[in-house]
Motif scaffolding. Sequence first.
Motif, PDB file in Angstrom:
ATOM      1  N   SER A  53       0.749  -1.553   0.041  1.00 57.21           N
ATOM      2  CA  SER A  53       0.100   0.115   0.085  1.00 57.21           C
ATOM      3  C   SER A  53       0.637   1.365  -0.300  1.00 57.21           C
ATOM      4  O   SER A  53       0.507   2.461   0.731  1.00 57.21           O
ATOM      5  CB  SER A  53      -1.304   0.020   1.181  1.00 57.21           C
ATOM      6  N   ALA A  54       2.163   1.329  -0.882  1.00 60.05           N
ATOM      7  CA  ALA A  54       2.633   2.415  -0.837  1.00 60.05           C
ATOM      8  C   ALA A  54       2.841   3.522  -1.949  1.00 60.05           C
ATOM      9  O   ALA A  54       3.419   4.209  -2.026  1.00 60.05           O
ATOM     10  CB  ALA A  54       4.422   1.673  -1.411  1.00 60.05           C
ATOM     11  N   LEU A  55       2.056   3.364  -2.611  1.00 61.72           N
ATOM     12  CA  LEU A  55       1.501   3.776  -3.825  1.00 61.72           C
ATOM     13  C   LEU A  55       1.024   5.470  -3.632  1.00 61.72           C
ATOM     14  O   LEU A  55       2.196   6.435  -3.829  1.00 61.72           O
ATOM     15  CB  LEU A  55       0.078   3.631  -4.718  1.00 61.72           C
ATOM     16  N   GLY A  56       0.475   6.229  -2.430  1.00 58.66           N
ATOM     17  CA  GLY A  56       0.472   7.039  -2.006  1.00 58.66           C
ATOM     18  C   GLY A  56       1.950   7.640  -1.253  1.00 58.66           C
ATOM     19  O   GLY A  56       1.918   9.289  -1.784  1.00 58.66           O
ATOM     20  N   LEU A  57       2.416   6.915  -0.607  1.00 56.87           N
ATOM     21  CA  LEU A  57       4.203   7.735  -0.393  1.00 56.87           C
ATOM     22  C   LEU A  57       4.638   7.754  -1.417  1.00 56.87           C
ATOM     23  O   LEU A  57       5.323   8.821  -1.172  1.00 56.87           O
ATOM     24  CB  LEU A  57       4.321   6.706   0.869  1.00 56.87           C
ATOM     25  N   VAL A  58       4.809   6.995  -2.214  1.00 55.23           N
ATOM     26  CA  VAL A  58       6.095   7.319  -3.457  1.00 55.23           C
ATOM     27  C   VAL A  58       5.341   8.562  -4.072  1.00 55.23           C
ATOM     28  O   VAL A  58       6.000   8.931  -4.636  1.00 55.23           O
ATOM     29  CB  VAL A  58       5.718   6.229  -4.793  1.00 55.23           C
ATOM     30  N   LEU A  59       3.653   8.566  -4.640  1.00 53.63           N
ATOM     31  CA  LEU A  59       3.782  10.062  -5.142  1.00 53.63           C
ATOM     32  C   LEU A  59       4.414  11.039  -4.049  1.00 53.63           C
ATOM     33  O   LEU A  59       4.166  12.065  -4.626  1.00 53.63           O
ATOM     34  CB  LEU A  59       2.493  10.151  -5.436  1.00 53.63           C
ATOM     35  N   ASP A  60       3.548  10.857  -3.194  1.00 52.01           N
ATOM     36  CA  ASP A  60       4.028  12.061  -2.040  1.00 52.01           C
ATOM     37  C   ASP A  60       5.590  12.309  -1.694  1.00 52.01           C
ATOM     38  O   ASP A  60       5.823  13.155  -1.919  1.00 52.01           O
ATOM     39  CB  ASP A  60       3.337  11.942  -0.467  1.00 52.01           C
ATOM     40  N   ARG A  61       6.222  11.241  -2.507  1.00 50.48           N
ATOM     41  CA  ARG A  61       8.115  11.996  -2.010  1.00 50.48           C
ATOM     42  C   ARG A  61       8.348  12.439  -3.172  1.00 50.48           C
ATOM     43  O   ARG A  61       8.620  12.889  -3.658  1.00 50.48           O
ATOM     44  CB  ARG A  61       8.334  10.292  -2.377  1.00 50.48           C
ATOM     45  N   TRP A  62       7.215  12.111  -4.749  1.00 54.87           N
ATOM     46  CA  TRP A  62       7.831  12.703  -5.716  1.00 54.87           C
ATOM     47  C   TRP A  62       7.419  13.878  -6.245  1.00 54.87           C
ATOM     48  O   TRP A  62       8.351  15.184  -6.233  1.00 54.87           O
ATOM     49  CB  TRP A  62       6.866  11.650  -6.782  1.00 54.87           C
ATOM     50  N   MET A  63       6.241  14.156  -5.398  1.00 47.15           N
ATOM     51  CA  MET A  63       5.724  15.836  -5.069  1.00 47.15           C
ATOM     52  C   MET A  63       6.818  16.419  -4.388  1.00 47.15           C
ATOM     53  O   MET A  63       7.127  17.433  -4.838  1.00 47.15           O
ATOM     54  CB  MET A  63       4.235  15.779  -4.517  1.00 47.15           C
ATOM     55  N   ALA A  64       7.046  16.180  -3.073  1.00 45.58           N
ATOM     56  CA  ALA A  64       8.151  16.865  -2.306  1.00 45.58           C
ATOM     57  C   ALA A  64       9.661  16.589  -2.862  1.00 45.58           C
ATOM     58  O   ALA A  64       9.814  18.217  -2.507  1.00 45.58           O
ATOM     59  CB  ALA A  64       8.546  16.005  -1.474  1.00 45.58           C
ATOM     60  N   SER A  65       9.678  15.991  -3.925  1.00 42.47           N
ATOM     61  CA  SER A  65      11.335  16.136  -4.818  1.00 42.47           C
ATOM     62  C   SER A  65      10.733  17.254  -6.202  1.00 42.47           C
ATOM     63  O   SER A  65      12.084  18.287  -6.139  1.00 42.47           O
ATOM     64  CB  SER A  65      11.273  14.970  -5.521  1.00 42.47           C
ATOM     65  N   ILE A  66      10.044  17.339  -6.531  1.00 38.46           N
ATOM     66  CA  ILE A  66       9.375  18.507  -7.366  1.00 38.46           C
ATOM     67  C   ILE A  66       8.743  19.627  -6.499  1.00 38.46           C
ATOM     68  O   ILE A  66       9.743  20.764  -7.103  1.00 38.46           O
ATOM     69  CB  ILE A  66       7.851  17.964  -7.610  1.00 38.46           C
ATOM     70  N   VAL A  67       8.762  19.977  -5.320  1.00 40.67           N
ATOM     71  CA  VAL A  67       8.540  21.196  -4.944  1.00 40.67           C
ATOM     72  C   VAL A  67       9.949  21.426  -4.478  1.00 40.67           C
ATOM     73  O   VAL A  67      10.270  23.099  -4.801  1.00 40.67           O
ATOM     74  CB  VAL A  67       8.030  21.194  -2.988  1.00 40.67           C
ATOM     75  N   GLU A  68      11.372  20.290  -4.107  1.00 45.58           N
ATOM     76  CA  GLU A  68      12.728  21.164  -3.847  1.00 45.58           C
ATOM     77  C   GLU A  68      13.603  21.603  -4.461  1.00 45.58           C
ATOM     78  O   GLU A  68      14.241  22.322  -5.162  1.00 45.58           O
ATOM     79  CB  GLU A  68      13.238  19.782  -3.311  1.00 45.58           C
ATOM     80  N   ARG A  69      12.876  20.996  -6.140  1.00 42.98           N
ATOM     81  CA  ARG A  69      13.533  21.351  -7.271  1.00 42.98           C
ATOM     82  C   ARG A  69      13.509  22.564  -7.884  1.00 42.98           C
ATOM     83  O   ARG A  69      13.893  22.963  -8.964  1.00 42.98           O
ATOM     84  CB  ARG A  69      13.797  19.973  -8.141  1.00 42.98           C
ATOM     85  N   ALA A  70      11.979  22.888  -7.896  1.00 44.50           N
ATOM     86  CA  ALA A  70      10.929  23.859  -8.336  1.00 44.50           C
ATOM     87  C   ALA A  70      12.098  25.535  -8.153  1.00 44.50           C
ATOM     88  O   ALA A  70      12.768  25.403  -6.700  1.00 44.50           O
ATOM     89  CB  ALA A  70       9.515  23.998  -7.439  1.00 44.50           C
TER      90      ALA A  70
END
Length: 427
Positions: free
Chosen positions: A120-137
């Motif tokens: 059940s880690a799909l939500g965690l994976v997507l949130d990690r992706w978004m956190a990375s995006i915010v960090e790189r924006a």
Amino acid sequence: MMIPKRVASAVINSLKGGVVPRTGLSYITVGRSNEIDAILHDVDIVADGGAAFRFIEGRYGSGKSFLLQAVRNYVLDRGFVVIDADLSPERRLHGRNGQGLATYRELMANMSTRTMPEGSALGLVLDRWMASIVERASDRNDTVSVMKTASSDIAPLEPMVHGFDMGGVLMAYARGYCAEDDTLRQNAMRWLRGEFRTRTEAKAALGVNAVITDDDWYDYVKLLAMFLRSAGYKGLIVMIDELVNIYKIPNRISRESNYEKILSMYNDVLQGRARHLGVMMCGTPECVENPQRGVFSYEALRSRLEDGRFSCEGRRDMLAPIIKLDPLTAAEMTVLTEKLADIHAVLFGYERTMTEEDLISFVKLEYARIGSESYITPREVVRDFIELLDIVHQHPGVDVSQLLKSGDFEFSKGAPEDDSDIPDFVL
């Protein structure tokens, strides 16, 4: 042995029930070093941007699932994402009544990462992706900047089959994340889990005119493997067990459709059309090699997978498409029983009394009962041994060596008077 009681309990109870524990495998791993090394070589290739496909073949109880679980724990620690599923009559690789999609849904439900190893880690994976995006924006507080960064991550997917549709869903998730719209985020995850049934429904919820189906679910697995790199993971490992359920399909056309799906996946991986993806499938010798109903009944697969002329038991080519599990040696089986005796003692809080001679006597009796080293499996030995440990613990006055020599213990009945055929033990 320094092992937490909760882990010791999980190990003993799982093995006694004939299943592989999810935790504590490092405490009981014996042998299989060549097989593990071969699979970990594949894992390194996946991490470097390649792809790998392996079949693991072995009798019931020979350690296929154990090997999968050991590799699973290792790759999770290395930063991979793992999705796994057991095939069944309701879950196949291809089907006309949703069986292929059911397998995809099971794979996605069992998505695991190092921090969420139980699935059940799909939500965690997507949130990690978004956190990375915010960090790189360029401007973390600017939605336009964040969405532009998300779009650049998704751009490599668009030239791939169905990449535009999956990209649209991921962008919808990014919009929901930025706007704190939980409904939009949940709809995106539902789509990725294969829960939308019609295009109309998907169009209304996400603006995407596509849904995942029986025919194309593997294309989305390939896209997922590519996407996971953007989320900061090393790649995706797919583990599919119980191939025997394809062998059991009574209809020849349905069986061949499933074997054709395997062939398509196999060719796709080996011809370089997939990246950051590893696939492992497990089955028995019968369901793989049977020329009438097994994988080898599909000629295109047989010609790709069968052994060459120089491979045999005890001298396997570990770089071949199929890894065949040889039986554990008598010495390895004895080491396994020693580890289990230590864990049992920790779990129930007593000093281990079984000697090395007791362990050797037990394993010799198991070999004598089964009658052939080629057919003895860890599952049979382990279940008998844990039963013996339980009995000895519950009846402190029992002398283990006398019990084994007397033949009172049920599994020793029928042991031959002449033990010349029982393998010697070299420890």
